[in-house]
Design an enzyme around this catalytic site. Sequence first.
Site, PDB file in Angstrom:
ATOM      1  N   ARG A  60       0.810  -1.210   0.000  1.00 24.76           N
ATOM      2  CA  ARG A  60       0.000   0.000   0.000  1.00 24.76           C
ATOM      3  C   ARG A  60       0.851   1.270   0.000  1.00 24.76           C
ATOM      4  O   ARG A  60       0.358   2.352  -0.193  1.00 24.76           O
ATOM      5  CB  ARG A  60      -0.901  -0.033   1.232  1.00 24.76           C
ATOM      6  CG  ARG A  60      -2.075   0.897   1.142  1.00 24.76           C
ATOM      7  CD  ARG A  60      -3.089   0.575   2.179  1.00 24.76           C
ATOM      8  NE  ARG A  60      -2.431   0.212   3.439  1.00 24.76           N
ATOM      9  CZ  ARG A  60      -3.084  -0.308   4.467  1.00 24.76           C
ATOM     10  NH1 ARG A  60      -4.362  -0.557   4.373  1.00 24.76           N
ATOM     11  NH2 ARG A  60      -2.460  -0.601   5.588  1.00 24.76           N
ATOM     12  N   LYS A 167       3.191 -20.135   7.067  1.00 25.23           N
ATOM     13  CA  LYS A 167       2.387 -20.427   8.232  1.00 25.23           C
ATOM     14  C   LYS A 167       2.027 -19.124   8.941  1.00 25.23           C
ATOM     15  O   LYS A 167       2.731 -18.146   8.735  1.00 25.23           O
ATOM     16  CB  LYS A 167       3.132 -21.367   9.164  1.00 25.23           C
ATOM     17  CG  LYS A 167       4.422 -20.752   9.731  1.00 25.23           C
ATOM     18  CD  LYS A 167       4.996 -21.599  10.800  1.00 25.23           C
ATOM     19  CE  LYS A 167       4.932 -20.986  12.129  1.00 25.23           C
ATOM     20  NZ  LYS A 167       5.567 -19.740  12.413  1.00 25.23           N
ATOM     21  N   ASP A 196       7.507 -24.455   5.538  1.00 22.97           N
ATOM     22  CA  ASP A 196       7.881 -24.702   6.936  1.00 22.97           C
ATOM     23  C   ASP A 196       9.394 -24.551   6.920  1.00 22.97           C
ATOM     24  O   ASP A 196      10.110 -25.455   6.468  1.00 22.97           O
ATOM     25  CB  ASP A 196       7.488 -26.113   7.373  1.00 22.97           C
ATOM     26  CG  ASP A 196       7.807 -26.314   8.851  1.00 22.97           C
ATOM     27  OD1 ASP A 196       8.908 -25.920   9.277  1.00 22.97           O
ATOM     28  OD2 ASP A 196       6.962 -26.857   9.576  1.00 22.97           O
ATOM     29  N   HIS A 197       9.887 -23.415   7.369  1.00 27.93           N
ATOM     30  CA  HIS A 197      11.296 -23.127   7.077  1.00 27.93           C
ATOM     31  C   HIS A 197      12.258 -24.084   7.779  1.00 27.93           C
ATOM     32  O   HIS A 197      13.404 -24.195   7.389  1.00 27.93           O
ATOM     33  CB  HIS A 197      11.632 -21.654   7.345  1.00 27.93           C
ATOM     34  CG  HIS A 197      11.877 -21.315   8.784  1.00 27.93           C
ATOM     35  ND1 HIS A 197      10.862 -21.139   9.685  1.00 27.93           N
ATOM     36  CD2 HIS A 197      13.022 -21.125   9.477  1.00 27.93           C
ATOM     37  CE1 HIS A 197      11.389 -20.854  10.876  1.00 27.93           C
ATOM     38  NE2 HIS A 197      12.689 -20.830  10.776  1.00 27.93           N
ATOM     39  N   LYS A 201      16.293 -26.173   6.569  1.00 25.15           N
ATOM     40  CA  LYS A 201      17.574 -26.135   7.284  1.00 25.15           C
ATOM     41  C   LYS A 201      18.410 -27.361   6.916  1.00 25.15           C
ATOM     42  O   LYS A 201      17.901 -28.481   6.889  1.00 25.15           O
ATOM     43  CB  LYS A 201      17.335 -26.109   8.808  1.00 25.15           C
ATOM     44  CG  LYS A 201      16.726 -24.782   9.293  1.00 25.15           C
ATOM     45  CD  LYS A 201      16.560 -24.775  10.797  1.00 25.15           C
ATOM     46  CE  LYS A 201      15.731 -23.600  11.277  1.00 25.15           C
ATOM     47  NZ  LYS A 201      16.470 -22.366  11.466  1.00 25.15           N
ATOM     48  N   GLU A 235      14.270 -20.803  22.536  1.00 23.83           N
ATOM     49  CA  GLU A 235      14.724 -19.507  22.033  1.00 23.83           C
ATOM     50  C   GLU A 235      15.042 -18.625  23.229  1.00 23.83           C
ATOM     51  O   GLU A 235      14.376 -18.714  24.264  1.00 23.83           O
ATOM     52  CB  GLU A 235      13.630 -18.859  21.191  1.00 23.83           C
ATOM     53  CG  GLU A 235      13.328 -19.626  19.926  1.00 23.83           C
ATOM     54  CD  GLU A 235      12.306 -18.890  19.068  1.00 23.83           C
ATOM     55  OE1 GLU A 235      12.719 -18.152  18.173  1.00 23.83           O
ATOM     56  OE2 GLU A 235      11.103 -19.052  19.325  1.00 23.83           O
ATOM     57  N   ASP A 254       2.432 -21.762  17.213  1.00 20.34           N
ATOM     58  CA  ASP A 254       3.483 -21.062  16.472  1.00 20.34           C
ATOM     59  C   ASP A 254       4.556 -22.023  15.972  1.00 20.34           C
ATOM     60  O   ASP A 254       4.964 -21.947  14.817  1.00 20.34           O
ATOM     61  CB  ASP A 254       4.107 -19.989  17.387  1.00 20.34           C
ATOM     62  CG  ASP A 254       5.170 -19.155  16.673  1.00 20.34           C
ATOM     63  OD1 ASP A 254       4.994 -18.870  15.472  1.00 20.34           O
ATOM     64  OD2 ASP A 254       6.175 -18.781  17.317  1.00 20.34           O
ATOM     65  N   HIS A 259       6.945 -26.827  12.980  1.00 19.76           N
ATOM     66  CA  HIS A 259       8.362 -27.214  13.033  1.00 19.76           C
ATOM     67  C   HIS A 259       8.604 -28.495  13.855  1.00 19.76           C
ATOM     68  O   HIS A 259       9.255 -29.425  13.399  1.00 19.76           O
ATOM     69  CB  HIS A 259       9.216 -26.099  13.637  1.00 19.76           C
ATOM     70  CG  HIS A 259       9.012 -24.752  13.005  1.00 19.76           C
ATOM     71  ND1 HIS A 259       8.705 -24.589  11.673  1.00 19.76           N
ATOM     72  CD2 HIS A 259       9.091 -23.493  13.517  1.00 19.76           C
ATOM     73  CE1 HIS A 259       8.598 -23.299  11.402  1.00 19.76           C
ATOM     74  NE2 HIS A 259       8.825 -22.616  12.500  1.00 19.76           N
ATOM     75  N   LYS A 357       9.949 -19.435  24.505  1.00 18.17           N
ATOM     76  CA  LYS A 357      10.691 -18.188  24.318  1.00 18.17           C
ATOM     77  C   LYS A 357      11.301 -17.766  25.653  1.00 18.17           C
ATOM     78  O   LYS A 357      10.814 -18.145  26.703  1.00 18.17           O
ATOM     79  CB  LYS A 357       9.764 -17.097  23.793  1.00 18.17           C
ATOM     80  CG  LYS A 357       9.177 -17.456  22.424  1.00 18.17           C
ATOM     81  CD  LYS A 357       9.111 -16.257  21.505  1.00 18.17           C
ATOM     82  CE  LYS A 357       8.492 -16.602  20.161  1.00 18.17           C
ATOM     83  NZ  LYS A 357       9.485 -16.835  19.099  1.00 18.17           N
TER      84      LYS A 357
END
Length: 503
Positions: A60, A167, A196-197, A201, A235, A254, A259, A357
């Site tokens: 935008r 996702k 799905d990153h 890997k 994390e 998440d 994953h 996290k």
Amino acid sequence: MNNPLRDPLDQRLPRIAGPSSVVLFGVTGDLARKKLMPAIYDLANRGLLPPAFALTGFARREWNRQDFRAVVKESVQAHARTPFNEDTWEQLAEGIRFVEGTFDDPDAFARLRDTVQTLDDERGTGGNHAFYLSIPPDLFPEVCRQLADSGLAADREGSWRRVVIEKPFGHDLASAEELNDVVSETFPPDSVFRIDHYLGKETVQNLLALRFANRLFEPVWNSAHVDHVQITMAEDIGIGSRAGYYDGIGAARDVIQNHLLQLLALTAMEKPDSLAAEHLRAAKEAVLASVRLPEDLDTYTARGQYLGGWRGGKRVDGFLEEDGIEASSRTETYAAMRLTVDTPRWKGTPFYLRAGKRLGKRVTEIALVFKRDSHGLFAQGSHGAGGNALVLRVQPDEGVTVRMSSKVPGSEELRDVAMDFAYGESFTQASPEAYERLILDVLLGDPPLFPRHEEVALSWKILDPITAAWNAQGRPEAYRSGSWGPRSSDLMMERDGRAWRKP
Ligand code: BG6
């Protein structure tokens, strides 16, 4: 730009994308800035994109082509993995376009169609275009509809159109089905690439090599030898500026739904007939369909929410003090669960999953913890020796560790020692970022690393009863930033006579 075409032995040759373009929706988002645009540059820098490549941003903002180029350049300079190279950049920049518009504006999509056609004529992108939806899923229906109505979605003779979706694929089974219906109305299944990153890997792909290219591990890869499996994704960061996305989603949706369950599927699956997409997906789906939940969900799952604390010498806020989070939020930032896999190979072996996290350390790993030798020829050492483990270190410090017992020299005591493979020591080349691999696979039309809808649906089937049970509970248990999560998670393990690894 590197020119691998000059060297007939260059191993990149079969992996160089043909004429094509990426149309990026969501260019102002974090993912685009930190991962996607840098990955495209890195691919160009590695000589894996064709000269006839283009990148179009759609947003935008009142930007022109130059403005968007500046945005891409800034993100590349800040986040690319490979060094900044003027020649690579100049060639990439020539193919950068921008279309200003909102997702519900047919005129904007008509302008996008014109832009894409002009790219085909001027840069030779050949009618091959990947639409990358790096946008919240509630916007997918509108964008898909507009792509279809403007004629952008339809394959032409000899060329392709693909859609890449990020996702979350829904927030439960019902919404995932709805989303899938919307996307499949516009794109045929083979043209839909779900990211799905974690599957991009290197260390995750190496799981297959470790299991199936070596004779050593597979014979003990089962419940006769493995006591239990721990899959950890810890994390040390908090939610940062992602309150809008994260609140109401939480750790399980998440990262466990996607994953961690993918890691579980790759760890537990039977040997696929081949590495082709259909065989890999079928092997993973067979595992996901065999996952069983504990009968007592209150006891064998755990969830938590981080409190404030210290991280790297700095004071950090608790989850409820983060910008954009309501003080009454019940969203979990830590989730753990005990699952079993009802296949002959894994009967009786628990798989413990945890993700959180603001934990003590950033580490993702899969640990197979082996049964102890029941004959007891050697006395246990003072350091608790005697438990073998095979640990796949997904990140950081990528590699594989075998933990075993060894006799302490000059004594009868046994102690744990480690045998280590570290990517950094065995290979000179650095691993590509997951998104480099995945974006290239989209352009090459290579599907094995992209889950299909069935996998997504099976994963939601596993998670839905757990989140429903949590909804009926009170607040998640608080844990201190920098700790290893809530006490209830440790108790879950203690009840089974086991303990979480402290990587
Ligand atoms: C994403 C999650 O999928 O993965 C984030 O949405 C998480 O919450 C991220 O931080 C972690 O990715 P990586 O590659 O750094 O482990």
